[in-house]
Enzyme design. Structure first.
Site, PDB file in Angstrom:
ATOM      1  N   GLU A 242       0.883  -1.179   0.000  1.00 29.06           N
ATOM      2  CA  GLU A 242       0.000   0.000   0.000  1.00 29.06           C
ATOM      3  C   GLU A 242       0.911   1.215   0.000  1.00 29.06           C
ATOM      4  O   GLU A 242       1.558   1.501   1.013  1.00 29.06           O
ATOM      5  CB  GLU A 242      -0.881   0.005   1.253  1.00 29.06           C
ATOM      6  CG  GLU A 242      -1.926  -1.089   1.304  1.00 29.06           C
ATOM      7  CD  GLU A 242      -3.151  -0.776   0.441  1.00 29.06           C
ATOM      8  OE1 GLU A 242      -3.219   0.327  -0.143  1.00 29.06           O
ATOM      9  OE2 GLU A 242      -4.017  -1.660   0.339  1.00 29.06           O
TER      10      GLU A 242
ATOM     11  N   CYS B 231      -1.667   9.356   2.402  1.00 23.78           N
ATOM     12  CA  CYS B 231      -1.383   8.808   1.073  1.00 23.78           C
ATOM     13  C   CYS B 231      -2.415   9.254   0.057  1.00 23.78           C
ATOM     14  O   CYS B 231      -2.160   9.189  -1.144  1.00 23.78           O
ATOM     15  CB  CYS B 231      -1.323   7.289   1.142  1.00 23.78           C
ATOM     16  SG  CYS B 231      -2.669   6.604   2.067  1.00 23.78           S
TER      17      CYS B 231
END
Ligand code: NAP
Length: 478
Positions: free
Chosen positions: A247, A281
């Site tokens: 991720e 993110c």
């Protein structure tokens, strides 16, 4: 200050070496923590491996542990939020939200632990399969190595520890060096909820030592990594025979059409671009707005951004605080300066507070090649660029090494659905910022944003191995 003990290989340990955890905001000493070794990682993995053999946990036990853990986490929210805010320089209000999200992550994991199941195979669909029963069981994959970043030091650890418990896997967590305290809180919560100690180790220490030892240990079946693309893809290359879930980052685009609710978009970007100083993110970064409304949108966005309160993370009023380190502050400032030197306009920000922290910054018309557009900024900066043709805006959004989440504001259903199909990202949000995430949805990206989907239902599948069982059935009574 006494060295904090961490759970390693089934016992509380303080290690032979220590390091200090300091506040990114004012450099104050927060804690002294152990700095463990590769040998400690190997012991933790070995203990986890034998726990799985000697006392596998039944689904009802896993679910009950996770349910109790969710309750305990909520009860301890005040203390945990303060430690999280201090170690990550995350404003207290946002730290509290993260704790609440981690509670819901654990609740979703408990629900999955109760309900996730295997499959039946219709064996008689092949002539040779007549008289056979086919089942696919989902077995725990083995010891999970969970490597986690600093920016959501509680909820992203919960997104790995929770599914591991739900799947019945022992887990060894390597927390980010800047933020071991939140991970320690979560481990205590899980133990107090009934998780046997040999099922979970939390091993702080340098990434190049602890992370590397996890990656190279043959008894770690899966590395679940959240962090930067550089480290993530190196791990993938170093462990070709392991499952590796990545991720990684993004430079999230937000497209605003002339018929979209651009005022709502500007209001949402106030936090979507600047929450935790942009260190998410999916922080909103590249805003592509129809030229016809660009002037009004920028004016509204500047009003919104200038109302953000910048300061001490432990102050209730603060909305934006320090970046995680001085070197990160310098990097982001250099990128902003380079964009301005290249012709971008500073609509607001670009300067520092009296404590030398970056002010929330809005750049207009930076070039797509500038670092502030082409690379993940991971700082309190958004860029606004205009478009006159929606197709070219979508092409510009797609022209990225990242592919995590993208968003579009429009009232036109055809445009919205066309964009959903055409934006080449793991997630597309309509009339919502790309920064939005609920903890049970499949979350993950393409290209340099990673290779998997996180969210309890998806993570549990990644943490289990499919086992086919075929039973030859008899003819029955004569
Ligand atoms: P990072 O520098 O890649 O660190 C992530 C973790 O990897 C830390 O625990 C780090 O330990 C460890 N590590 C460092 N070097 C390693 C090595 N050689 N082998 C194994 N592990 C190693 O990332 P970060 O700065 O903490 O986090 C920011 C990045 O994470 C951003 O790119 C952000 O977009 C991404 N992110 C992605 C998601 C998502 O779900 N897609 C969510 C959050 C963040 P140390 O702390 O000891 O260096």
């Amino acid at each position: 200050m006494t060295t904090l003990e961490f759970p390693v290989a089934g016992e509380w340990a303080s290690g032979a070496q220590t390091r200090e955890v300091r506040s990114p905001y004012d450099d104050g000493l927060l804690a002294v923590v152990p700095s463990f070794t590769a040998l400690d990682v190997d012991r933790a993995v070995a203990v986890g491996k034998s726990a799985l053999v000697s006392h596998p946990l039944a689904a009802h036990e896993r679910a009950a542990i996770l349910d109790r853990a969710a309750v305990l986490l909520a009860e301890r929210a005040d203390e945990i939020s303060r430690d999280l805010a201090a170690e990550a320089a995350k404003p207290l209000t946002q730290a509290r939200m993260e704790v609440q999200r981690a509670v819901s992550t654990l609740q979703f994991c408990a629900a999955e632990a109760r309900t996730f199941t295997g499959d039946m195979v219709p064996m008689d669909a092949a002539a040779a399969g007549v008289g056979h029963l086919g089942l696919v069981l989902r077995m725990p994959v083995g010891v999970v190595g969970a490597i986690t970043p600093f920016n959501f030091p509680l909820n992203l650890v919960a997104h790995k520890l929770g599914p591991a418990v739900a799947a019945g896997c022992p887990v060894v967590n390597k927390p980010a060096s800047q933020t071991p305290l939140s991970a320690l809180h979560l481990a205590k919560v899980l133990f107090d909820a009934g998780l046997p100690m040999d099922y979970l180790s939390v091993v702080p220490g340098p990434g190049s030592v602890i992370g590397d030892a996890l990656v190279h240990n043959d008894d770690v079946a899966l590395i679940s990594f959240t962090g930067s693309p550089e480290v993530g893809w190196d791990i993938r290359r170093a462990a070709p025979h392991k499952r590796v879930g990545l991720e990684l980052g993004n430079n999230s685009p937000l497209i605003i059409c002339a018929d979209g609710d651009w005022r709502a978009a500007a209001k949402a970007v106030r936090l979507a671009g600047f929450s935790h100083a942009g260190q998410s993110c999916i922080s909103t970064q590249r805003i592509l707005v129809d030229e016809r409304i660009k002037g009004e949108f920028v004016a509204e966005l500047v009003t919104q951004v200038e109302s953000l309160v910048v300061g001490d993370p432990l102050d209730e009023a603060t909305e934006v605080s320090a970046l995680i380190s001085r070197s990160e502050t310098e990097r982001v400032a250099t990128w902003v300066d380079a964009a301005v030197a290249g012709g971008a306009t500073l609509a607001t920000g670009g300067d520092r507070t009296t404590q030398d922290h970056l002010r929330p910054t809005v750049l207009v018309d930076a070039s797509p090649e500038d670092d502030v557009c082409a690379t993940e900024v991971f700082g309190p900066v958004v860029v606004v660029r205009g478009f006159s043709d929606l197709r070219s805006a979508v092409e510009e959004a797609n022209d990225s090494r990242y592919g995590l989440q993208a968003a579009i504001f429009t009232q036109d259903i055809d445009t919205a659905l066309w964009a959903a199909r055409t934006l080449d990202f793991g997630g597309v949000l309509i009339n919502q910022v790309p920064t939005w995430r609920a903890d049970h949805m499949p979350y993950g990206g393409l290209r340099d944003s990673g290779n998997t989907r996180e969210g309890p239902g998806w993570s549990i599948r990644e943490m289990t191995e499919e086992r086919l069982v075929v039973v030859k059935t008899g003819p029955g009574p004569a």
